[in-house]
Scaffold this active site. Sequence first.
Site, PDB file in Angstrom:
ATOM      1  N   GLY A  34      -5.524   4.636  -3.907  1.00 25.62           N
ATOM      2  CA  GLY A  34      -6.216   5.383  -2.981  1.00 25.62           C
ATOM      3  C   GLY A  34      -5.723   5.524  -1.770  1.00 25.62           C
ATOM      4  O   GLY A  34      -5.462   6.457  -1.003  1.00 25.62           O
ATOM      5  N   HIS A  35      -5.565   4.239  -1.007  1.00 22.05           N
ATOM      6  CA  HIS A  35      -4.958   4.036   0.406  1.00 22.05           C
ATOM      7  C   HIS A  35      -3.521   4.651   0.428  1.00 22.05           C
ATOM      8  O   HIS A  35      -3.126   5.163   1.518  1.00 22.05           O
ATOM      9  CB  HIS A  35      -4.825   2.448   0.719  1.00 22.05           C
ATOM     10  CG  HIS A  35      -6.165   1.723   0.808  1.00 22.05           C
ATOM     11  ND1 HIS A  35      -6.365   0.986  -0.356  1.00 22.05           N
ATOM     12  CD2 HIS A  35      -7.242   1.850   1.344  1.00 22.05           C
ATOM     13  CE1 HIS A  35      -7.555   0.367   0.072  1.00 22.05           C
ATOM     14  NE2 HIS A  35      -8.275   0.875   1.156  1.00 22.05           N
TER      15      HIS A  35
HETATM   16  P1  AMP Z   1     -11.502   0.813   2.612  1.00 22.87           P
HETATM   17  O1  AMP Z   1     -10.320  -0.199   2.761  1.00 22.87           O
HETATM   18  O2  AMP Z   1     -12.191   0.772   1.498  1.00 22.87           O
HETATM   19  O3  AMP Z   1     -12.240   0.809   4.022  1.00 22.87           O
HETATM   20  O4  AMP Z   1     -10.756   2.366   2.520  1.00 22.87           O
HETATM   21  C1  AMP Z   1     -10.014   2.622   3.594  1.00 22.87           C
HETATM   22  C2  AMP Z   1      -9.688   4.319   3.585  1.00 22.87           C
HETATM   23  O5  AMP Z   1      -9.317   4.366   2.167  1.00 22.87           O
HETATM   24  C3  AMP Z   1     -11.203   5.269   3.352  1.00 22.87           C
HETATM   25  O6  AMP Z   1     -10.904   6.340   4.155  1.00 22.87           O
HETATM   26  C4  AMP Z   1     -11.495   5.429   2.062  1.00 22.87           C
HETATM   27  O7  AMP Z   1     -12.237   6.454   2.022  1.00 22.87           O
HETATM   28  C5  AMP Z   1     -10.205   5.600   1.394  1.00 22.87           C
HETATM   29  N1  AMP Z   1     -10.176   5.309  -0.141  1.00 22.87           N
HETATM   30  C6  AMP Z   1     -10.779   4.346  -0.626  1.00 22.87           C
HETATM   31  N2  AMP Z   1     -10.582   4.551  -2.113  1.00 22.87           N
HETATM   32  C7  AMP Z   1     -10.131   5.706  -2.336  1.00 22.87           C
HETATM   33  C8  AMP Z   1      -9.770   6.607  -3.289  1.00 22.87           C
HETATM   34  N3  AMP Z   1      -9.941   6.017  -4.544  1.00 22.87           N
HETATM   35  N4  AMP Z   1      -9.461   7.696  -3.207  1.00 22.87           N
HETATM   36  C9  AMP Z   1      -9.151   8.140  -1.940  1.00 22.87           C
HETATM   37  N5  AMP Z   1      -9.371   7.455  -0.814  1.00 22.87           N
HETATM   38  C10 AMP Z   1      -9.889   6.407  -0.939  1.00 22.87           C
END
Ligand code: AMP
Length: 280
Positions: A34-35
């Site tokens: 995702g990241h």
């Molecule tokens: P986090 O590290 O969980 O704070 O996420 C950082 C960024 O990655 C945020 O904008 C999340 O929405 C995005 N993100 C996390 N998981 C996914 C995913 N499965 N698909 C797309 N973006 C994601």
Amino acid sequence: MTTLIKSLNDIKDALNVSKREIGFVPTMGALHAGHISLIKASKQECKTTFVSIFVNPKQFSPGEDFDKYPRDLEADIKICKELGVEYVFTPEIEDIYPSETPTKIISPPTSLTEMLCGLSRKDFFPGVATVVKRLLEIIAPDYAYFGEKDLQQLYVIRWLVKEYKIPTFIRACPIVREKNGLACSSRNRYLNSEKKELASQIYESLKMAKRDVKSGIFTANKAALESLVYLSQFPDIKVEYFEARSKENLEKVIDNRTKGFHYLIAVKLGDVRLIDNIEV
Ligand code: AMP
């Protein structure tokens, strides 16, 4: 070349030599597909990409998993290098929340927070808004990339940049999923293979509700109830919410809408809290 930046001074130097447009991907690390999709979007659109890795204490309430949150800086840096990220910013807490100036916690409007994840995670959206504002002020990127997986967060961020007139375009990137449909998440690392298989039911339930609406069998809210019934056959999946919310402003869908909304879900699988959504 990827440069690691650990302090505010160094980031100023980096910004001075950075070619615009600057793209920014804020993360809490433990990077996954995702990241990676967000980073690729920034690389494609911008001349310089900054990725921040900061597990933000302010968005965790007491008793949540701040201490246990997965951290794997070495692997994260390797991924960033492979993707050609120009700068990885790993600030200290003191850089983000300097102790000599008390941090003003941002309160997003209750119309965006007194529902869904905001009900069980009181500190989450104020914490996210506060850290993102700070990071956007430090880096002043032209574009910042967020995932639609955290849909309510995306609405809060859009509110934030409007409210504080922050001159950064917010880009929303689609949800990336594992092979079995489970939305990628740093917290998936907590799941063993059996739990991961079970967690695929989350996306199944979202798809089911969407199908039920699109085929005209049920109205939006009835379809949500049917999905809840479906999930009840998996007692290890404890549903926190399963709701239809409008695309415009995340308000409850009270009409017979067949499009223009999302189903959003949060569950707990043991100690692990997982969220997901689907556009209808
Ligand atoms: P986090 O590290 O969980 O704070 O996420 C950082 C960024 O990655 C945020 O904008 C999340 O929405 C995005 N993100 C996390 N998981 C996914 C995913 N499965 N698909 C797309 N973006 C994601």
